[in-house]
Structure formats: C-alpha cells, structure tokens
Design a protein around this motif. Structure first.
Motif, PDB file in Angstrom:
ATOM      1  N   SER A 384     199.745  38.071  58.942  1.00 40.42           N
ATOM      2  CA  SER A 384     198.094  37.729  58.990  1.00 40.42           C
ATOM      3  C   SER A 384     197.291  38.290  59.776  1.00 40.42           C
ATOM      4  O   SER A 384     197.376  38.353  60.344  1.00 40.42           O
ATOM      5  N   ASP A 385     195.791  39.105  59.093  1.00 38.24           N
ATOM      6  CA  ASP A 385     195.190  39.837  59.139  1.00 38.24           C
ATOM      7  C   ASP A 385     193.805  39.470  59.492  1.00 38.24           C
ATOM      8  O   ASP A 385     192.589  40.038  60.104  1.00 38.24           O
ATOM      9  N   GLY A 386     194.301  37.936  59.340  1.00 40.00           N
ATOM     10  CA  GLY A 386     192.796  36.790  59.146  1.00 40.00           C
ATOM     11  C   GLY A 386     191.589  37.468  58.422  1.00 40.00           C
ATOM     12  O   GLY A 386     190.978  36.536  58.384  1.00 40.00           O
ATOM     13  N   LYS A 387     192.466  38.265  57.333  1.00 39.32           N
ATOM     14  CA  LYS A 387     190.971  38.586  56.517  1.00 39.32           C
ATOM     15  C   LYS A 387     190.890  38.311  55.028  1.00 39.32           C
ATOM     16  O   LYS A 387     191.808  37.449  54.473  1.00 39.32           O
ATOM     17  N   ILE A 388     189.944  37.695  54.481  1.00 39.02           N
ATOM     18  CA  ILE A 388     189.860  36.692  53.325  1.00 39.02           C
ATOM     19  C   ILE A 388     189.875  38.173  52.282  1.00 39.02           C
ATOM     20  O   ILE A 388     191.199  37.446  50.531  1.00 39.02           O
ATOM     21  N   TYR A 389     189.049  39.122  52.221  1.00 38.91           N
ATOM     22  CA  TYR A 389     188.311  39.685  50.929  1.00 38.91           C
ATOM     23  C   TYR A 389     189.397  40.793  51.538  1.00 38.91           C
ATOM     24  O   TYR A 389     189.441  41.406  52.645  1.00 38.91           O
ATOM     25  N   ASP A 390     189.896  41.556  50.345  1.00 41.54           N
ATOM     26  CA  ASP A 390     189.738  43.058  50.131  1.00 41.54           C
ATOM     27  C   ASP A 390     188.767  43.856  50.137  1.00 41.54           C
ATOM     28  O   ASP A 390     189.208  45.450  50.850  1.00 41.54           O
ATOM     29  N   ALA A 391     187.528  43.646  49.643  1.00 40.11           N
ATOM     30  CA  ALA A 391     186.124  44.655  50.120  1.00 40.11           C
ATOM     31  C   ALA A 391     185.180  43.822  50.272  1.00 40.11           C
ATOM     32  O   ALA A 391     184.928  43.037  49.134  1.00 40.11           O
ATOM     33  N   TYR A 392     184.369  44.633  50.885  1.00 40.84           N
ATOM     34  CA  TYR A 392     182.522  43.807  50.342  1.00 40.84           C
ATOM     35  C   TYR A 392     181.924  45.134  49.699  1.00 40.84           C
ATOM     36  O   TYR A 392     183.025  46.593  49.846  1.00 40.84           O
ATOM     37  N   VAL A 393     181.318  44.027  48.708  1.00 40.09           N
ATOM     38  CA  VAL A 393     180.809  45.682  48.011  1.00 40.09           C
ATOM     39  C   VAL A 393     179.024  45.062  48.624  1.00 40.09           C
ATOM     40  O   VAL A 393     178.702  44.461  48.602  1.00 40.09           O
ATOM     41  N   LEU A 394     178.546  46.318  48.630  1.00 38.10           N
ATOM     42  CA  LEU A 394     177.727  46.819  49.630  1.00 38.10           C
ATOM     43  C   LEU A 394     176.900  48.023  47.664  1.00 38.10           C
ATOM     44  O   LEU A 394     177.489  48.947  47.351  1.00 38.10           O
ATOM     45  N   TYR A 395     175.686  46.585  47.801  1.00 43.54           N
ATOM     46  CA  TYR A 395     175.092  48.075  46.285  1.00 43.54           C
ATOM     47  C   TYR A 395     173.496  47.422  46.811  1.00 43.54           C
ATOM     48  O   TYR A 395     173.081  46.727  47.444  1.00 43.54           O
ATOM     49  N   SER A 451     186.407  40.931  55.393  1.00 46.04           N
ATOM     50  CA  SER A 451     187.278  41.954  54.165  1.00 46.04           C
ATOM     51  C   SER A 451     187.604  43.265  55.209  1.00 46.04           C
ATOM     52  O   SER A 451     187.934  43.890  56.156  1.00 46.04           O
ATOM     53  N   ARG A 452     188.547  43.836  54.037  1.00 44.75           N
ATOM     54  CA  ARG A 452     189.785  45.127  54.952  1.00 44.75           C
ATOM     55  C   ARG A 452     188.990  46.674  54.669  1.00 44.75           C
ATOM     56  O   ARG A 452     189.280  46.832  54.421  1.00 44.75           O
ATOM     57  N   ARG A 453     188.204  46.233  53.666  1.00 40.66           N
ATOM     58  CA  ARG A 453     187.438  47.534  53.049  1.00 40.66           C
ATOM     59  C   ARG A 453     186.172  47.534  52.469  1.00 40.66           C
ATOM     60  O   ARG A 453     185.499  46.262  52.821  1.00 40.66           O
ATOM     61  N   LEU A 454     185.105  48.606  52.539  1.00 36.46           N
ATOM     62  CA  LEU A 454     183.720  48.416  52.334  1.00 36.46           C
ATOM     63  C   LEU A 454     183.330  49.568  51.566  1.00 36.46           C
ATOM     64  O   LEU A 454     183.299  50.517  51.305  1.00 36.46           O
ATOM     65  N   ILE A 455     182.715  48.564  50.357  1.00 36.77           N
ATOM     66  CA  ILE A 455     182.851  49.605  48.792  1.00 36.77           C
ATOM     67  C   ILE A 455     181.297  49.659  49.090  1.00 36.77           C
ATOM     68  O   ILE A 455     180.439  49.224  49.025  1.00 36.77           O
ATOM     69  N   ILE A 456     180.539  50.813  49.115  1.00 33.52           N
ATOM     70  CA  ILE A 456     178.633  51.148  48.876  1.00 33.52           C
ATOM     71  C   ILE A 456     178.926  52.122  47.518  1.00 33.52           C
ATOM     72  O   ILE A 456     179.197  52.623  47.278  1.00 33.52           O
ATOM     73  N   ILE A 457     178.048  51.372  46.870  1.00 32.22           N
ATOM     74  CA  ILE A 457     177.225  51.954  45.302  1.00 32.22           C
ATOM     75  C   ILE A 457     176.856  52.166  45.708  1.00 32.22           C
ATOM     76  O   ILE A 457     175.687  52.203  46.545  1.00 32.22           O
ATOM     77  N   LEU A 458     176.969  53.756  45.459  1.00 33.17           N
ATOM     78  CA  LEU A 458     175.200  55.221  45.351  1.00 33.17           C
ATOM     79  C   LEU A 458     174.984  55.312  44.293  1.00 33.17           C
ATOM     80  O   LEU A 458     175.799  55.267  42.811  1.00 33.17           O
ATOM     81  N   VAL A 459     173.118  54.962  43.981  1.00 31.89           N
ATOM     82  CA  VAL A 459     172.728  55.681  43.230  1.00 31.89           C
ATOM     83  C   VAL A 459     171.965  56.968  43.114  1.00 31.89           C
ATOM     84  O   VAL A 459     171.249  56.645  44.622  1.00 31.89           O
ATOM     85  N   GLN A 460     170.730  57.384  42.786  1.00 26.74           N
ATOM     86  CA  GLN A 460     170.471  58.361  42.057  1.00 26.74           C
ATOM     87  C   GLN A 460     168.629  57.572  42.372  1.00 26.74           C
ATOM     88  O   GLN A 460     168.245  57.087  41.225  1.00 26.74           O
ATOM     89  N   GLY A 461     167.869  58.592  43.032  1.00 30.52           N
ATOM     90  CA  GLY A 461     166.488  57.686  43.338  1.00 30.52           C
ATOM     91  C   GLY A 461     166.250  57.610  44.525  1.00 30.52           C
ATOM     92  O   GLY A 461     167.249  57.218  45.370  1.00 30.52           O
ATOM     93  N   ILE A 462     165.104  57.340  44.310  1.00 32.03           N
ATOM     94  CA  ILE A 462     163.990  57.050  45.284  1.00 32.03           C
ATOM     95  C   ILE A 462     164.100  55.989  46.389  1.00 32.03           C
ATOM     96  O   ILE A 462     164.184  55.504  47.641  1.00 32.03           O
TER      97      ILE A 462
END
Length: 577
Positions: A384-395, A451-462
């Motif tokens: 076990s790597d001690g991680k709980i989540y497969d990915a953290y979603v940053l949006y 978390s094991r991964r970091l998911i970053i959501i990108l959108v166009q715009g200021i």
C-alpha cells in the motif's frame, strides 16, 4: 518340283555369269593358308560394307559361278565359300562378286592349302604364311583367338571343344595360367615365358561327317606399354542435384583409337537399354595436335534423377589392352543455403519488429488497457502506498453565485460518471468531497498528498487564465506535484487553448513535456463511453486498477448522483487566495 527348283537356280547362275565381266575389280591381295584334308571356309571381305547385295563366288578367271549345292566339295553357302574338305590342288585364287542394283565389285582372294603331314604340329609353324601372329601386353590378362573359325558356331564348341597346344604340347586349361572360352585361349597375367607357338584344333560335323580345323599362332608378349587414357572430366567430384531433375555429365578422355570409354553404376555397365531414366551418347574425334591421339566423349544423360542414384557413384571407365582408368561422380542432395535462410529470417524479424513498433505506436493505448483489463488477476500485488484517491481534480471555479459553467458540468457530472462509476476510480473534487468550514489550505494539501494523479481542467478565456495564476489551490497543487511528491499531472482541455503563453509557467512546462488531452465537447453517448478514444487516453494516464473493470458497458447519465446533487456548482465555496 525339285526339277523346277534346279532350273531356277541354273537360270540365276547363267545370268550372274553373263554379268560377271561387267564388275569392277577391287585389287586387294589377300592370301590365306590352310591345310588339306580339313574343312575350310572363306568369307568375302566386302560383305560387311555392302547392304542389300548379292554375293557370287568364282574360281580363277572362270565366268561360271561356283556351285551352291551343299553336297559339292567346293560350294557357296550363303555368302561364304566352303571347302569340304580342301585339297592341295584347290590352291589358287578366287573371286567374290558383290552386286546390287547400281554397281558390282569383284575382290580377289588367294587360297593356299598345304599338305597335311602326320606330324602337323611340328611342320605347321615352319610355314610362316600359315602362322598368325598375335600380341598381348605383359602383366595383363588377355586372350588368343583361333582365327577364321567363326563358321564353327557356338553350339559346335560345346559338342567339340577347341584343343590348344603350346609348342606341340597339350595345354591344361583352367590351371591358373590358361583358360578356355569357345574359340579363345585366356592367358592370365601375361609373362615373358608365355611366348611361343600355339596351335588350336577344332572339329566340325558337315552332312554327317566330321572334319578337323587347325590354326597356328605365334604369340609375342608386348614389352612396350601403351599410354594410359587420360581423363579431362569428371574429376572424382560430388554433384548436388535435386530429386527428379535432369543432369548431364560429360566423360572426356584423351586416348587412342580402340580405347573403350563406358559409364558404370552399381557394378554394371550402362548399356543402350539399361533403364529409361539413363541414356549415354558417344563420340570420338581426332586431336589435330597428335596424329595418334583421340578425344573420346561419353555423355551421361540422367533424364530424371531417382532416389537410388544417390546410393552409388557413377563411374566412367576408360580402358585399353594395357590399362584401365576410372573417374566418378557422386550425386548428393543440395545443401541448404543457410546464409540465405539467415538473411531471410533476419529480414523477416526486422519487418516484424518494425511492424510491431508501428502497431504499438498506433495502438499503444489500446494494448496497455487490454493488458490491464485482461491480466489484472496476474498483476503482482504491491504494498500500500498510503494513497486514498486515484486523482485530485483541479478545475476553474465559477465566481458568480448560481452560475454553472462547462467546466462545472464536466467536473461534477462527466468525470464522476465515467471515471468513478464506469472505471472504478476514486476522485477528490474540491467542493464535493470536502466539508464546509474546514481549513481549505489544509484540505487541499492533505488530499493532494493522498492522491496518485493530479487532473487539471483547462478552459479558454481570461477567467481561466487568471484563476490559474492567482489560485492558492493551483499553487499548492503544483508545488506538491512538481516539487514535493512528484505526482504525475494530466492536463484536460475542455476546448482548444489558443495561447498557452498567458498561462503559468508550470502549466506551460507540463504541456511542453507531455501534452494535453482535449475533450470532444459534446454529451453524446459515443464520446461519453468509456471505450471512446478520449477516455481511453485518460485511463492510460491513470493508475493501474487492482480490481476488475465493470462487467457491463455503461453510458453517462445526465442525472446527477445524490452526493453531487446536494453540491451543485452554485453551492461550491471558492477558496480564497
């Protein structure tokens, strides 16, 4: 009837006698000496060279043919002249006329008959005209031939065997040195002491009466050895040939006239009717450089190579009266060309490797996902790597209360439905999985570390660009991902990003290093299926699942889950920078 037959014969003789003077004389002096009171037969020397011709014998200059009655003492039987028996007064010359429809040739033959003395053996060798000289090479086996007794016939030798004498003493045949075979005396391993006078005597029965035939031979062993035949080809070699194919082998020998060249296989000489699969062609030509030298060629034609031909070599045997020489060829199955085989295997391997690389490049994602789905049971269990989540979603967070953006819909509906429900991953989404009132810095920091991964959501715009540059959540997440824990980052574009230069340097760095995945931008079942190309790429970058994937294919439901329903985007509390 008998009278009529005699009349026909008389008419034929009369016609022959009238035409005898028209024949062309062939002046060849031939003198044959025999003995009186013995049977004697003379042959016309022209007979073997003329076909479809009539032979008539005459005595002296007479134009009357010799009688053809068998009971006459001197008569013609077939093409030969018979003396039964011969007398001393029969000595003289005789003509044989060879005639066909276009020409007539006469040849003169002198016959001399010596008186038959009581001690014939002692007297016979004193008359040199009655003695036939024959030679054999030393240290070779050969045979003496009793001359001009062919008329006796093979059956006569069995009834009346030929008697042989050396220096008037009877020879014991089959004693190791001498042997008898019809009208021949076999001498084994000729030596100098075999030289001497030999006499052969046979018996012939004519019309019920027996007559003797006597011939004298002076035997002289040859001290000079004849040159041996010289092989030009073959050179005792092995020839590779395929089963069932054709092969032509030339036996080229330099020798003398009279040398024999024959092919031999499995102990037998190859004759004209040896087998349908083997034919031999012979030719002989004179060498211009040497008047006594000839080139003798025997071409072995194997029309169809049989399996037995590989068992024994083919010998070409050249021999003369002095020596015997042999050369051979051995047939062999062709040896595989391993160099070509190795080159072929190498080329095939290169093609297979190149094709495999191309296929892997094209279907890399599918291959990896198939391997994960099919072999999850056999994958080794990790600690076990001690991680709980497969990915953290940053949006990007919507700052207007009550508004719902495209990113909110994607984060709170699409991502959970596909990655959590269909794929079995566990995501942490700030605003959904945190508790209200918690210290947001602590929440962000702790859950990114879990978390094991970091998911970053990108959108166009200021708004999106400004949020990425000023958000405390983004700064904490990027610090943990790039500096502290080394978490792998996955960029998801919800629309085409035109200018990455306005984004933070950390985002630009990640984009340049590993690229970004772009969401197709619609809510159809095809693009929201876990088997669509976009989601396969997302799954490829996600951690390996340690549990089997869902058994049934599921599609995205537009109805939010109970947990997400109580936390709609309008309820999301935005962390303060």
């Amino acid at each position: 009837m008998k009278v009529l037959l005699r009349l026909v014969c008389f008419t034929a003789l009369l016609i022959s006698s009238l035409e005898a003077d028209k024949c062309e004389n062939h002046d060849i002096k031939i003198t044959l000496v025999s003995y009186a009171n013995e049977i004697d037969v003379r042959s016309c020397m022209l007979a073997p060279y003329v076909k479809n011709a009539t032979i008539v014998w005459y005595k002296n200059d007479s134009t009357t043919p010799i009688s053809i009655e068998r009971d006459s003492r001197i008569h013609q039987y077939k093409e030969k002249l018979w003396f039964v028996p011969a007398m001393v007064e029969d000595s003289g010359y005789y003509y044989c006329a060879v005639r066909n429809s276009t020409y007539c040739i006469k040849m003169k033959l002198t016959a001399k008959f010596e008186k038959n003395e009581p001690d014939l053996c002692s007297v016979i060798h004193k008359n040199t005209q009655a003695v036939y000289e024959q030679r054999l090479p030393l240290e070779r086996s050969g045979y003496l031939v009793c001359p001009h007794v062919e008329f006796l016939g093979h059956e006569n030798y069995e009834l009346f065997p030929m008697q042989w004498y050396k220096d008037c003493k009877p020879l014991l045949l089959d004693n190791g040195n001498f042997g008898g075979a019809t009208n021949k005396l076999i001498i084994r391993n000729v030596q100098a002491e075999h030289k001497g006078n030999y006499t052969c005597r046979g018996m012939y029965k004519h019309l019920g009466q027996q007559y003797f035939v006597t011939r004298a031979i002076r035997f002289v062993p040859l001290a000079r050895k004849l040159p041996r035949p010289v092989f030009i080809s073959p050179a005792n070699e092995t020839v590779e040939v395929h089963l069932g194919s054709q092969l032509k082998v030339t036996c080229n020998v330099t020798g003398r006239w009279g040398d024999s060249v024959l092919w031999k296989w499995n102990g037998s000489f190859i004759t004209e009717n040896y087998t349908v699969w083997i034919k031999v062609d012979y030719s002989i030509t004179k060498n211009p450089s040497s008047p006594k030298s000839y080139t003798i060629i025997a071409v072995l034609n194997l029309l169809k190579v049989q399996r037995d031909f590989y068992l024994y070599p083919f010998f070409c045997e050249a021999r003369n009266s002095h020596s015997k020489q042999t050369a051979y060829i051995q047939l062999a199955h062709p040896v595989p060309d391993y160099q070509k085989i190795l080159i072929g295997i190498f080329v095939v391997l290169i093609v297979v490797i190149i094709c495999s690389i191309i296929i892997y490049k094209i279907f890399k994602v599918d291959i990896i996902l198939w391997y994960r789905d099919s072999c999850y049971k056999f994958l080794p269990k990790k600690a076990s790597d001690g991680k709980i989540y497969d990915a953290y979603v940053l949006y990007p967070k919507s700052l207007e209360e009550g508004s719902t953006s495209t990113s909110d819909n994607f984060v709170f509906k699409v991502l959970p439905e596909v990655l959590e429900k269909q794929c079995g991953y566990k995501l942490f989404i700030f605003g959904r999985d945190d508790d209200v009132g918690e210290d947001f810095v602590k929440v962000i920091n702790e859950n990114i570390m879990k978390s094991r991964r970091l998911i970053i959501i990108l959108v166009q715009g200021i708004i999106g660009f400004k949020w990425l540059g000023n958000s405390s959540e983004e700064q904490i997440a990027m610090y943990n991902a790039l500096i502290k824990d080394g978490i792998r980052v996955l960029l998801l574009e919800l629309e085409k990003i035109q200018d990455y230069e306005k984004m933070p340097e950390s985002i630009q760095f990640i984009k340049q290093k590993q690229g970004a995945l772009r969401w197709p931008g619609n809510t159809g079942e095809e693009t929201q299926s876990v088997k669509s190309r976009f989601w396969k790429k997302v799954r490829y970058h996600m951690p390996v699942q340690r549990r089997p994937p869902p058994s049934e294919h599921q599609f995205l439901s537009l109805i939010p889950s109970p947990k997400s329903q109580k936390r709609l985007p309008k309820d999301v509390h935005v962390p303060r920078g």
